[in-house]
Design a protein around this motif. Structure first.
Motif, PDB file in Angstrom:
ATOM      1  N   GLU A 121     108.539  39.037  47.109  1.00 12.62           N
ATOM      2  CA  GLU A 121     107.334  38.444  46.514  1.00 12.62           C
ATOM      3  C   GLU A 121     106.422  37.878  47.591  1.00 12.62           C
ATOM      4  OE1 GLU A 121     106.033  34.983  43.265  1.00 12.62           O
ATOM      5  OE2 GLU A 121     108.141  35.533  43.542  1.00 12.62           O
ATOM      6  N   ALA A 122     107.002  37.182  48.574  1.00 16.98           N
ATOM      7  CA  ALA A 122     106.242  36.640  49.693  1.00 16.98           C
ATOM      8  C   ALA A 122     106.207  37.658  50.830  1.00 16.98           C
ATOM      9  CB  ALA A 122     106.853  35.342  50.195  1.00 16.98           C
ATOM     10  N   THR A 123     105.044  37.791  51.473  1.00 11.73           N
ATOM     11  CA  THR A 123     104.932  38.716  52.608  1.00 11.73           C
ATOM     12  C   THR A 123     105.577  38.137  53.848  1.00 11.73           C
ATOM     13  OG1 THR A 123     102.813  39.436  51.665  1.00 11.73           O
ATOM     14  CG2 THR A 123     103.302  40.136  53.903  1.00 11.73           C
ATOM     15  N   LEU A 124     105.570  36.813  53.978  1.00 12.70           N
ATOM     16  CA  LEU A 124     106.216  36.129  55.093  1.00 12.70           C
ATOM     17  C   LEU A 124     107.227  35.122  54.545  1.00 12.70           C
ATOM     18  CD1 LEU A 124     103.199  35.228  57.447  1.00 12.70           C
ATOM     19  CD2 LEU A 124     104.688  37.236  57.570  1.00 12.70           C
ATOM     20  N   VAL A 125     108.343  35.015  55.248  1.00 12.62           N
ATOM     21  CA  VAL A 125     109.340  33.998  54.947  1.00 12.62           C
ATOM     22  C   VAL A 125     109.686  33.310  56.255  1.00 12.62           C
ATOM     23  CG1 VAL A 125     111.681  33.519  54.122  1.00 12.62           C
ATOM     24  CG2 VAL A 125     110.299  35.291  53.002  1.00 12.62           C
ATOM     25  N   VAL A 126     109.619  31.987  56.272  1.00 14.44           N
ATOM     26  CA  VAL A 126     109.944  31.220  57.477  1.00 14.44           C
ATOM     27  C   VAL A 126     111.134  30.319  57.143  1.00 14.44           C
ATOM     28  CG1 VAL A 126     109.144  29.624  59.243  1.00 14.44           C
ATOM     29  CG2 VAL A 126     107.551  31.271  58.229  1.00 14.44           C
ATOM     30  N   ARG A 127     112.215  30.518  57.895  1.00 11.24           N
ATOM     31  CA  ARG A 127     113.446  29.771  57.655  1.00 11.24           C
ATOM     32  C   ARG A 127     113.671  28.736  58.742  1.00 11.24           C
ATOM     33  NH1 ARG A 127     116.985  35.165  56.152  1.00 11.24           N
ATOM     34  NH2 ARG A 127     116.226  35.347  54.005  1.00 11.24           N
TER      35      ARG A 127
END
Length: 333
Positions: free
Chosen positions: A327-333
């Motif tokens: 769903e999100a184009t970027l994921v930051v963990r």
């Protein structure tokens, strides 16, 4: 009007925004060019569609021509260093496409009644020295009398059409490598505000991306971009969007220049960094522990940053990976 002596001039005081932080905000720029279509050509390999670093046209079977232009306001006060940085930044667009620069021309905007002529000479000398280091001739250019100084280059390069590094060639399962540390925007902002000089930042910006590009190609990479005014998250968003994937970033694996985190925490935040974050935030899932400071560092507007490569590059840290579109184009963990 009497021009000040060269020693009395702080070039960054004459700029509304330094280096690539003076770029038009990415969302606004995309709105400006939406719907603009040029002459269709079967020879055009890379154009405006996916926001790549340069345009590429096939000449014949095994050769493509790469064309780009980049210029900006002073990012440091030393005119020679500004010239070196601006040239390295312009040449980077060719390297980010997997090409070799073969010709550059200067672009100089100069307030002739406000700044000494010898400062302009130093800017041009810095650009020439870096282009010489790249083995790229500089043959003329164009200049205008402008209230705000600006400098850069238009660069032509060549590449094999089947080995271009493109924004749209990312695939799930590929690691993400970053070849220069982040933090240039906030350190440059601190330099502009305080006059402090950060030699590591200057050296990083003046460093060519030639070796990184060659290493990426040798490793079989076909997807890359350079990290400049739109920040790591902005350029990664464009890459992931064009490739139809989601990019996952481990924020703890991202390298930073010494003093960058402290500069950002002290409030030295370029306006371009805030605009970058505002642009990517609706398309990004920030997981727990990624606070606003971390988000701004990842969105920090870089000048002459490194290459962001979908693939492993020897000596470059892996900061994340590409996965199937979520769903999100970027994921930051």
């Amino acid at each position: 009007m009497q021009t000040p002596s060269a020693a009395a001039v702080r070039l960054t005081s004459l700029a509304h925004g330094g280096g690539c932080a003076c770029k038009i905000a990415p969302g606004e720029l995309e709105a400006m060019v939406a719907g603009l279509v040029g002459v269709p050509s079967p020879s055009l390999l890379v154009g405006l569609d996916d926001g790549d670093d340069a345009a590429a046209v096939r000449l014949h079977g095994d050769q493509a021509v790469i064309s780009t232009v980049d210029f900006f306001t002073p990012v440091v006060d030393d005119p020679y260093d500004w010239g070196r940085i601006a040239a390295a930044n312009a040449l980077s667009d060719v390297y980010a496409m997997g090409g070799t620069p073969i010709l550059a021309v200067n672009l100089l905007c100069w307030p002739v009644d406000r700044l000494p002529r010898e400062l302009a000479t130093e800017v041009l000398r810095g650009g020439l020295d870096v282009a010489t280091l790249a083995g790229c001739p500089v043959a003329g250019g164009h200049s205008v009398d402008d209230p705000e100084p600006k400098y850069g280059m238009a660069v032509t390069g060549v590449a094999h059409p089947d080995r271009l590094l493109r924004n749209d060639a990312g695939r799930p399962g590929l690691p993400l490598s970053l070849t220069k540390p982040l933090g240039l925007g906030t350190l440059n902002n601190r330099h502009k505000q305080t006059g402090e000089v950060f030699p590591e930042a200057v050296a990083t910006m003046a460093q060519l991306n030639a070796d990184a590009s060659a290493a990426a190609l040798a490793a079989g990479a076909r997807c890359a971009t350079d990290v400049t005014g739109f920040g790591l998250l902005g350029h990664l968003y464009k890459l992931a969007r064009a490739s139809g994937v989601t990019a996952v970033v481990d924020h703890r694996a991202v390298p930073y220049l010494e003093g960058a985190r402290e500069a950002m925490a002290a409030g030295h935040v370029p306006g371009g960094s805030r605009r970058n974050l505002a642009w990517v935030a609706p398309h990004t899932r920030f997981e727990a522990g990624v606070d606003e400071l971390e988000q701004l560092l990842l969105a920090d507007a870089q000048t002459s940053g490194g290459l962001l490569v979908a693939g492993e590059v020897p000596g470059a840290p892996v900061i994340g990976e590409l996965v199937a579109r979520e769903e999100a184009t970027l994921v930051v963990r």
